[in-house]
Scaffold this motif. Structure first.
Motif, mmCIF file in Angstrom:
data_model
loop_
_atom_site.group_PDB
_atom_site.id
_atom_site.type_symbol
_atom_site.label_atom_id
_atom_site.label_comp_id
_atom_site.label_asym_id
_atom_site.label_seq_id
_atom_site.Cartn_x
_atom_site.Cartn_y
_atom_site.Cartn_z
ATOM 1 N N UNK A 95 9.925 -1.444 7.884
ATOM 2 C CA UNK A 95 10.224 -2.324 6.913
ATOM 3 C C UNK A 95 10.018 -3.773 7.481
ATOM 4 N N UNK A 96 10.005 -3.996 8.687
ATOM 5 C CA UNK A 96 9.979 -5.289 9.277
ATOM 6 C C UNK A 96 8.593 -5.575 9.595
ATOM 7 N N UNK A 97 7.592 -4.673 9.276
ATOM 8 C CA UNK A 97 6.320 -5.209 9.608
ATOM 9 C C UNK A 97 5.721 -4.581 11.031
ATOM 10 N N UNK A 98 6.681 -4.027 11.972
ATOM 11 C CA UNK A 98 6.347 -3.716 13.015
ATOM 12 C C UNK A 98 5.608 -2.208 12.978
ATOM 13 N N UNK A 99 4.723 -2.170 13.903
ATOM 14 C CA UNK A 99 3.926 -0.701 14.007
ATOM 15 C C UNK A 99 4.897 0.226 14.653
ATOM 16 N N UNK A 100 5.046 1.398 13.832
ATOM 17 C CA UNK A 100 5.891 2.487 14.412
ATOM 18 C C UNK A 100 4.973 3.606 14.603
ATOM 19 N N UNK A 101 3.602 3.585 14.034
ATOM 20 C CA UNK A 101 2.893 4.733 14.263
ATOM 21 C C UNK A 101 1.430 4.056 14.307
ATOM 22 N N UNK A 102 0.470 4.919 14.997
ATOM 23 C CA UNK A 102 -0.886 4.418 14.984
ATOM 24 C C UNK A 102 -1.022 3.282 15.926
ATOM 25 N N UNK A 103 -2.204 2.580 15.623
ATOM 26 C CA UNK A 103 -2.477 1.454 16.359
ATOM 27 C C UNK A 103 -2.180 -0.030 15.775
ATOM 28 N N UNK A 104 -2.105 -1.173 16.737
ATOM 29 C CA UNK A 104 -1.862 -2.391 16.026
ATOM 30 C C UNK A 104 -3.062 -2.857 14.964
ATOM 31 N N UNK A 105 -2.269 -3.465 13.789
ATOM 32 C CA UNK A 105 -3.034 -3.669 12.713
ATOM 33 C C UNK A 105 -3.236 -5.214 12.788
ATOM 34 N N UNK A 106 -4.605 -5.584 12.378
ATOM 35 C CA UNK A 106 -5.024 -7.139 12.440
ATOM 36 C C UNK A 106 -4.287 -7.779 11.051
ATOM 37 N N UNK A 107 -3.644 -8.837 11.181
ATOM 38 C CA UNK A 107 -2.952 -9.622 9.979
ATOM 39 C C UNK A 107 -1.706 -9.003 9.941
ATOM 40 N N UNK A 108 -1.084 -9.716 8.689
ATOM 41 C CA UNK A 108 0.328 -9.362 8.421
ATOM 42 C C UNK A 108 0.200 -8.492 7.007
ATOM 43 N N UNK A 109 1.089 -7.490 6.809
ATOM 44 C CA UNK A 109 1.314 -6.779 5.647
ATOM 45 C C UNK A 109 2.693 -6.375 5.137
ATOM 46 N N UNK A 110 2.823 -6.815 3.941
ATOM 47 C CA UNK A 110 4.330 -6.719 3.328
ATOM 48 C C UNK A 110 4.754 -5.251 3.312
ATOM 49 N N UNK A 111 6.140 -4.963 3.030
ATOM 50 C CA UNK A 111 6.312 -3.767 2.883
ATOM 51 C C UNK A 111 6.173 -3.052 1.450
ATOM 52 N N UNK A 112 5.635 -3.954 0.472
ATOM 53 C CA UNK A 112 5.181 -3.297 -0.600
ATOM 54 C C UNK A 112 3.896 -2.903 -0.450
ATOM 55 N N UNK A 113 2.981 -3.615 0.405
ATOM 56 C CA UNK A 113 1.555 -3.125 0.706
ATOM 57 C C UNK A 113 1.711 -1.760 1.317
ATOM 58 N N UNK A 114 2.562 -1.835 2.305
ATOM 59 C CA UNK A 114 2.799 -0.530 3.016
ATOM 60 C C UNK A 114 3.269 0.589 2.025
ATOM 61 N N UNK A 115 4.001 0.352 1.219
ATOM 62 C CA UNK A 115 4.491 1.414 0.414
ATOM 63 C C UNK A 115 3.241 1.951 -0.604
#
Length: 203
Positions: A95-115
């Motif tokens: 929920x804080x935008x930190x990677x918990x699975x997979x590889x680092x992502x370029x750019x910033x993503x919101x919690x809404x985008x993740x959901x």
């Protein structure tokens, strides 16, 4: 190019193997073995995180959401075995935008985008027509990719060749992950926001 790189190109990112993951997998294997004993039937169980064969091989899973949530999809192997597979995704970010699975992502993503990515991916998997998979074509593609990679590697570094139901399941799931990636991309969703996981059983 090795098998890991080749398969990663056609599937969501994979979970990095860590000591915690190793421990969880050992615990999972022990629990699965214990659960299977009362049934007195031979049960083949395989769990992987998004096409991780070659990295972890059969018996791996994503660190979060170790066993996927959706229902089991029944299918029959070419040898007549009764099998089931289960595919799911887990979020790449917390929920804080930190990677918990997979590889680092370029750019910033919101919690809404993740959901949104998670919901869309799970809806896709729930409605996917698994019976529509051209299994012979999927198997040919898997074998061709595997052969190409093995030919480029020194004999001592080659991964074991998957055979039978294990190979068929991986070939089919590879098609699903490819289609999921294309689906998310077509909807303007970064497919790297989800990390795939799968499990299968053959009796």
């Amino acid at each position: 190019m090795d098998l890991n790189e080749l398969l990663t190109r056609s599937a969501p990112p994979v979970t990095t193997r860590t000591p915690n993951l190793d421990r969880e997998l050992r615990d999972l294997a022990a629990a699965a073995e214990q659960a299977a004993r009362p049934r007195r039937r031979r049960l083949r169980v395989g769990i992987v995180g998004a096409v991780v064969v070659g990295v972890l091989g059969v018996g791996a899973a994503s660190a979060t959401g170790l066993v996927p949530a959706p229902g089991w999809v029944p299918w029959t192997s070419s040898s007549g075995k009764s099998c089931r597979m289960q595919l799911d995704v887990v979020p790449a970010l917390d929920k804080h935008g930190n990677v918990i699975n997979g590889e680092p992502l370029p750019g910033h993503f919101t919690q809404a985008e993740q959901q949104e990515a998670l919901d869309e991916a799970r809806a896709f998997l729930a409605s996917y027509d698994y019976a529509s998979i051209d299994r012979p074509a999927a198997i040919r593609a898997w074998k061709a990719a595997e052969a190409k990679v093995r030919a480029s590697e020194p004999p001592g570094e080659r991964q074991p060749i998957l055979r039978g139901a294990d190979m068929e399941q991986m070939a089919m799931s590879r098609v699903v992950w490819r289609d999921l990636k294309a689906h998310l991309t077509a909807h303007g969703i970064n497919w790297r926001l989800v990390v795939s996981g799968e499990s299968w059983r053959c009796e």
